[in-house]
Scaffold this motif. Structure first.
Motif, PDB file in Angstrom:
ATOM      1  N   ILE A 371       0.863  -1.177   0.000  1.00  0.00           N
ATOM      2  CA  ILE A 371       0.000   0.000   0.000  1.00  0.00           C
ATOM      3  C   ILE A 371       0.905   1.234   0.000  1.00  0.00           C
ATOM      4  CG2 ILE A 371      -1.807   1.249   1.248  1.00  0.00           C
ATOM      5  CD1 ILE A 371      -2.651  -1.439   2.458  1.00  0.00           C
ATOM      6  N   GLY A 372       0.769   2.061  -0.993  1.00  0.00           N
ATOM      7  CA  GLY A 372       1.754   3.084  -1.294  1.00  0.00           C
ATOM      8  C   GLY A 372       2.186   3.989  -0.162  1.00  0.00           C
ATOM      9  N   ASN A 373       1.274   4.378   0.716  1.00  0.00           N
ATOM     10  CA  ASN A 373       1.624   5.343   1.766  1.00  0.00           C
ATOM     11  C   ASN A 373       1.544   4.743   3.171  1.00  0.00           C
ATOM     12  OD1 ASN A 373      -1.163   5.149   1.736  1.00  0.00           O
ATOM     13  ND2 ASN A 373      -1.512   7.324   2.149  1.00  0.00           N
ATOM     14  N   LEU A 374       1.613   3.411   3.263  1.00  0.00           N
ATOM     15  CA  LEU A 374       1.603   2.735   4.561  1.00  0.00           C
ATOM     16  C   LEU A 374       2.955   2.076   4.801  1.00  0.00           C
ATOM     17  CD1 LEU A 374       0.129   1.764   7.115  1.00  0.00           C
ATOM     18  CD2 LEU A 374      -0.618  -0.249   5.801  1.00  0.00           C
ATOM     19  N   TYR A 375       3.550   2.384   5.953  1.00  0.00           N
ATOM     20  CA  TYR A 375       4.868   1.866   6.317  1.00  0.00           C
ATOM     21  C   TYR A 375       4.771   1.113   7.637  1.00  0.00           C
ATOM     22  CZ  TYR A 375       6.495   5.149   2.762  1.00  0.00           C
ATOM     23  OH  TYR A 375       6.689   5.824   1.590  1.00  0.00           O
ATOM     24  N   LEU A 376       5.694   0.193   7.841  1.00  0.00           N
ATOM     25  CA  LEU A 376       5.707  -0.634   9.039  1.00  0.00           C
ATOM     26  C   LEU A 376       6.973  -0.402   9.850  1.00  0.00           C
ATOM     27  CD1 LEU A 376       4.579  -4.031   7.446  1.00  0.00           C
ATOM     28  CD2 LEU A 376       3.121  -2.329   8.565  1.00  0.00           C
ATOM     29  N   ASN A 377       6.825  -0.395  11.154  1.00  0.00           N
ATOM     30  CA  ASN A 377       7.956  -0.439  12.078  1.00  0.00           C
ATOM     31  C   ASN A 377       7.455  -1.195  13.301  1.00  0.00           C
ATOM     32  OD1 ASN A 377      10.467  -0.079  13.162  1.00  0.00           O
ATOM     33  ND2 ASN A 377      10.350   2.142  13.343  1.00  0.00           N
ATOM     34  N   THR A 378       7.509  -2.520  13.217  1.00  0.00           N
ATOM     35  CA  THR A 378       6.848  -3.350  14.214  1.00  0.00           C
ATOM     36  C   THR A 378       7.476  -4.743  14.205  1.00  0.00           C
ATOM     37  OG1 THR A 378       4.679  -4.079  15.010  1.00  0.00           O
ATOM     38  CG2 THR A 378       5.032  -4.125  12.620  1.00  0.00           C
ATOM     39  N   GLY A 379       7.073  -5.572  15.177  1.00  0.00           N
ATOM     40  CA  GLY A 379       7.545  -6.957  15.196  1.00  0.00           C
ATOM     41  C   GLY A 379       8.939  -7.133  15.771  1.00  0.00           C
ATOM     42  N   HIS A 380       9.328  -6.290  16.737  1.00  0.00           N
ATOM     43  CA  HIS A 380      10.691  -6.330  17.270  1.00  0.00           C
ATOM     44  C   HIS A 380      10.886  -7.370  18.365  1.00  0.00           C
ATOM     45  CE1 HIS A 380      10.541  -2.466  15.215  1.00  0.00           C
ATOM     46  NE2 HIS A 380      11.847  -2.398  15.290  1.00  0.00           N
ATOM     47  N   GLY A 381       9.832  -8.045  18.787  1.00  0.00           N
ATOM     48  CA  GLY A 381       9.977  -9.097  19.779  1.00  0.00           C
ATOM     49  C   GLY A 381      10.566  -8.587  21.079  1.00  0.00           C
ATOM     50  N   THR A 382      11.613  -9.272  21.559  1.00  0.00           N
ATOM     51  CA  THR A 382      12.266  -8.886  22.814  1.00  0.00           C
ATOM     52  C   THR A 382      13.264  -7.753  22.617  1.00  0.00           C
ATOM     53  OG1 THR A 382      14.027 -10.515  22.495  1.00  0.00           O
ATOM     54  CG2 THR A 382      12.074 -11.237  23.700  1.00  0.00           C
ATOM     55  N   LEU A 383      13.424  -7.268  21.375  1.00  0.00           N
ATOM     56  CA  LEU A 383      14.508  -6.336  21.068  1.00  0.00           C
ATOM     57  C   LEU A 383      14.032  -4.955  20.645  1.00  0.00           C
ATOM     58  CD1 LEU A 383      16.712  -8.927  19.179  1.00  0.00           C
ATOM     59  CD2 LEU A 383      17.201  -7.945  21.419  1.00  0.00           C
ATOM     60  N   GLY A 384      12.813  -4.592  21.033  1.00  0.00           N
ATOM     61  CA  GLY A 384      12.315  -3.269  20.671  1.00  0.00           C
ATOM     62  C   GLY A 384      13.181  -2.160  21.230  1.00  0.00           C
ATOM     63  N   TRP A 385      13.621  -2.293  22.467  1.00  0.00           N
ATOM     64  CA  TRP A 385      14.467  -1.300  23.104  1.00  0.00           C
ATOM     65  C   TRP A 385      15.840  -1.272  22.434  1.00  0.00           C
ATOM     66  CZ3 TRP A 385      15.989   2.895  24.632  1.00  0.00           C
ATOM     67  CH2 TRP A 385      16.717   3.207  25.782  1.00  0.00           C
ATOM     68  N   THR A 386      16.367  -2.439  22.128  1.00  0.00           N
ATOM     69  CA  THR A 386      17.680  -2.516  21.479  1.00  0.00           C
ATOM     70  C   THR A 386      17.661  -1.891  20.087  1.00  0.00           C
ATOM     71  OG1 THR A 386      18.368  -4.483  22.711  1.00  0.00           O
ATOM     72  CG2 THR A 386      19.421  -4.118  20.574  1.00  0.00           C
ATOM     73  N   MET A 387      16.596  -2.107  19.335  1.00  0.00           N
ATOM     74  CA  MET A 387      16.569  -1.720  17.922  1.00  0.00           C
ATOM     75  C   MET A 387      15.769  -0.460  17.624  1.00  0.00           C
ATOM     76  SD  MET A 387      16.033  -5.427  16.098  1.00  0.00           S
ATOM     77  CE  MET A 387      17.286  -6.701  16.137  1.00  0.00           C
ATOM     78  N   ALA A 388      15.201   0.175  18.643  1.00  0.00           N
ATOM     79  CA  ALA A 388      14.245   1.259  18.407  1.00  0.00           C
ATOM     80  C   ALA A 388      14.848   2.422  17.638  1.00  0.00           C
ATOM     81  CB  ALA A 388      13.677   1.746  19.740  1.00  0.00           C
ATOM     82  N   CYS A 389      15.970   2.947  18.098  1.00  0.00           N
ATOM     83  CA  CYS A 389      16.535   4.139  17.452  1.00  0.00           C
ATOM     84  C   CYS A 389      16.999   3.832  16.035  1.00  0.00           C
ATOM     85  CB  CYS A 389      17.685   4.692  18.289  1.00  0.00           C
ATOM     86  SG  CYS A 389      17.146   5.528  19.786  1.00  0.00           S
ATOM     87  N   GLY A 390      17.628   2.694  15.841  1.00  0.00           N
ATOM     88  CA  GLY A 390      18.067   2.332  14.494  1.00  0.00           C
ATOM     89  C   GLY A 390      16.906   2.122  13.554  1.00  0.00           C
ATOM     90  N   SER A 391      15.855   1.463  14.034  1.00  0.00           N
ATOM     91  CA  SER A 391      14.677   1.240  13.201  1.00  0.00           C
ATOM     92  C   SER A 391      14.009   2.559  12.840  1.00  0.00           C
ATOM     93  CB  SER A 391      13.674   0.339  13.928  1.00  0.00           C
ATOM     94  OG  SER A 391      14.216  -0.923  14.205  1.00  0.00           O
ATOM     95  N   GLY A 392      13.914   3.467  13.819  1.00  0.00           N
ATOM     96  CA  GLY A 392      13.317   4.774  13.548  1.00  0.00           C
ATOM     97  C   GLY A 392      14.111   5.571  12.537  1.00  0.00           C
ATOM     98  N   ARG A 393      15.428   5.506  12.647  1.00  0.00           N
ATOM     99  CA  ARG A 393      16.290   6.243  11.714  1.00  0.00           C
ATOM    100  C   ARG A 393      16.210   5.651  10.307  1.00  0.00           C
ATOM    101  NH1 ARG A 393      21.212   9.047  12.354  1.00  0.00           N
ATOM    102  NH2 ARG A 393      21.842   9.812  10.296  1.00  0.00           N
ATOM    103  N   VAL A 394      16.229   4.330  10.205  1.00  0.00           N
ATOM    104  CA  VAL A 394      16.106   3.678   8.896  1.00  0.00           C
ATOM    105  C   VAL A 394      14.774   4.043   8.249  1.00  0.00           C
ATOM    106  CG1 VAL A 394      15.781   1.437   7.768  1.00  0.00           C
ATOM    107  CG2 VAL A 394      17.699   1.770   9.348  1.00  0.00           C
ATOM    108  N   LEU A 395      13.696   3.966   9.030  1.00  0.00           N
ATOM    109  CA  LEU A 395      12.376   4.278   8.482  1.00  0.00           C
ATOM    110  C   LEU A 395      12.310   5.728   8.020  1.00  0.00           C
ATOM    111  CD1 LEU A 395       9.486   3.136   8.033  1.00  0.00           C
ATOM    112  CD2 LEU A 395       8.880   4.269  10.174  1.00  0.00           C
ATOM    113  N   ALA A 396      12.854   6.643   8.809  1.00  0.00           N
ATOM    114  CA  ALA A 396      12.833   8.058   8.426  1.00  0.00           C
ATOM    115  C   ALA A 396      13.583   8.279   7.118  1.00  0.00           C
ATOM    116  CB  ALA A 396      13.445   8.914   9.535  1.00  0.00           C
ATOM    117  N   ASP A 397      14.691   7.579   6.941  1.00  0.00           N
ATOM    118  CA  ASP A 397      15.437   7.697   5.686  1.00  0.00           C
ATOM    119  C   ASP A 397      14.622   7.163   4.512  1.00  0.00           C
ATOM    120  OD1 ASP A 397      17.664   8.873   6.826  1.00  0.00           O
ATOM    121  OD2 ASP A 397      18.734   6.992   7.131  1.00  0.00           O
ATOM    122  N   ILE A 398      14.002   6.004   4.690  1.00  0.00           N
ATOM    123  CA  ILE A 398      13.201   5.408   3.611  1.00  0.00           C
ATOM    124  C   ILE A 398      12.061   6.347   3.219  1.00  0.00           C
ATOM    125  CG2 ILE A 398      11.608   3.528   3.039  1.00  0.00           C
ATOM    126  CD1 ILE A 398      13.326   1.714   4.837  1.00  0.00           C
TER     127      ILE A 398
END
Length: 417
Positions: A371-398
């Motif tokens: 869907i053209g204007n729908l993006y995901l940042n989810t499904g981090h399991g036990t590692l949401g805290w570990t991966m949060a900033c990197g995932s947010g930065r990657v998504l913002a770049d995309i």
């Protein structure tokens, strides 16, 4: 661009921060009265790139059977008449091969290492504090067999140039003096000096406040009913405040993400894996952990958070149940008192549970959808805290048309097609 983010956990708030940093107008919607009040509230407290591993791996099915037989078992399974539960388990079993484990761990470590660096940059730029410590993680092994089987993990750590130390008992106690009373229970350990610790809830709340100061709008106490689609685009979010519209939408609702997009024709392979924690006031700082100690036998993390000890772990497949089960608390208390006797006021500890949004391969889903204007940042399991900033930065770049600093194509939902 005007962007709406669904969910104000650590992943949603981090996404909002980095999207706002590059000039987007961001609104965050959540049913809770504040940020970080669900799965981000009382997790184990680790920012552990080196310990980022999929649960699915060679030998895990047999290990799971043994875990189910343990008194203080790290895995609990409540079979349910839920096709989603059984399908998720089947997909996870498909990832229990050496090739799949290496692939999945590799991309998890890549994102987690990047995220730790992005978090360090954020801390340096803003001065944000959250009971954080940068003193590594120690995984302790109670049996020689556990220590002898770390070769696959070391190979991936070498591949991504993640520093580590394999320690004997004396080395473990040197790194974590509080373990001296448990000397006879430890045969060795794996120390990851680049890992960090911190209170994810404090971080989420403080980053949300900083984001609000920079123009991000937070709509709390707002029920999200549905996403509306016309053709190949989302046209709005139906909420208790009415229909809210934007140019693009980000789904960060954790375990509740699949239900939100199922009617849109998207199938997200995410299932809630229930985790528990206790948080105990420190009685004797000399006996408490310096940073995080991972108890490999019980799959439990014991973390120093200021004047508190956070003990988190257990994987319970029980659907969306959030009931607090006494046997799970007993397991957490046992691991703490067995390794750090006298360190914390266990009777005064608070008891908590949360639903971790887990994918079958362990890797979060970050990026575009069909869907053209729908993006995901989810499904981090036990590692949401570990991966949060990197995932947010990657998504913002995309979403901004930039090339992210790390490879990201294999993080998207398309990998499941």
């Amino acid at each position: 661009m005007k962007i709406i983010i669904l969910g104000s956990g650590v992943v949603g708030v981090s996404s909002a921060w980095y999207l706002a940093q590059v000039g987007h107008s961001v609104t965050v919607i959540d049913r809770q009265p504040g940020a970080g009040l669900e799965t981000s509230f009382a997790n184990a407290g680790q920012v552990s790139p080196g310990y980022s591993s999929p649960w699915a791996g060679p030998g895990v099915p047999l290990k799971a059977v043994r875990w189910l037989m343990m008194k203080n078992r790290p895995f609990v399974f409540w079979p349910m008449p839920d096709i989603g539960q059984w399908r998720w388990l089947a997909q996870m079993l498909q990832n229990c091969t050496t090739a799949a484990y290496d692939r999945n761990k590799g991309r998890m470590v890549r994102l987690a290492e990047y995220s730790r660096d992005v978090l360090a940059d954020l801390r340096a730029a803003t001065g944000i504090t959250y009971d954080d410590r940068q003193q590594g993680t120690l995984q302790v092994f109670r049996t020689q067999k556990q220590l002898d089987h770390i070769g696959d993990d070391l190979r991936v750590l070498d591949q991504y140039q993640v520093p580590y130390e394999v320690l004997d008992t004396a080395g473990c106690i040197h790194a974590e003096p509080g373990l001296s009373g448990a000397r006879e229970k430890i045969v060795g350990g794996l120390r990851l000096p680049g890992d960090e610790t911190g209170d994810a809830f404090q971080f989420t709340q403080r980053l949300a406040a900083m984001a609000a100061e920079r123009g991000v709008t937070f709509l709390y106490d707002t029920t999200i009913r549905a996403l509306r689609r016309e053709g190949g685009r989302i046209t709005g979010v139906d909420t208790s405040r009415g229909m809210l519209e934007a140019d693009a939408y980000v789904l960060s609702l954790g375990s509740f993400s699949p239900a939100m997009v199922r009617a849109l024709g998207l199938d997200l392979p995410i299932y809630p894996v229930k985790g528990y924690s206790i948080t105990a006031p420190i009685l004797d700082a000399a006996r408490a952990p310096v940073s995080t100690v991972m108890d490999e036998t019980f799959k439990i993390g014991i973390t120093r958070l200021g004047d508190r000890i956070r003990v988190g772990g257990t994987a319970e497949l029980a659907g969306f149940s959030t009931s607090l089960r006494a046997p799970r608390r007993a397991t957490l208390e046992h691991s703490l008192t067995d390794l750090f006797a006298g360190a914390g006021d266990v009777p005064a500890a608070t008891f908590w549970t949360g639903l971790r949004p887990m994918t079958p391969d362990g890797t979060p889903i970050v990026g575009r959808t069909e869907i053209g204007n729908l993006y995901l940042n989810t499904g981090h399991g036990t590692l949401g805290w570990t991966m949060a900033c990197g995932s947010g930065r990657v998504l913002a770049d995309i979403m901004s048309g930039r090339t992210p600093d790390i490879a990201h194509e294999d993080l998207a939902l398309a990998r499941y097609r």
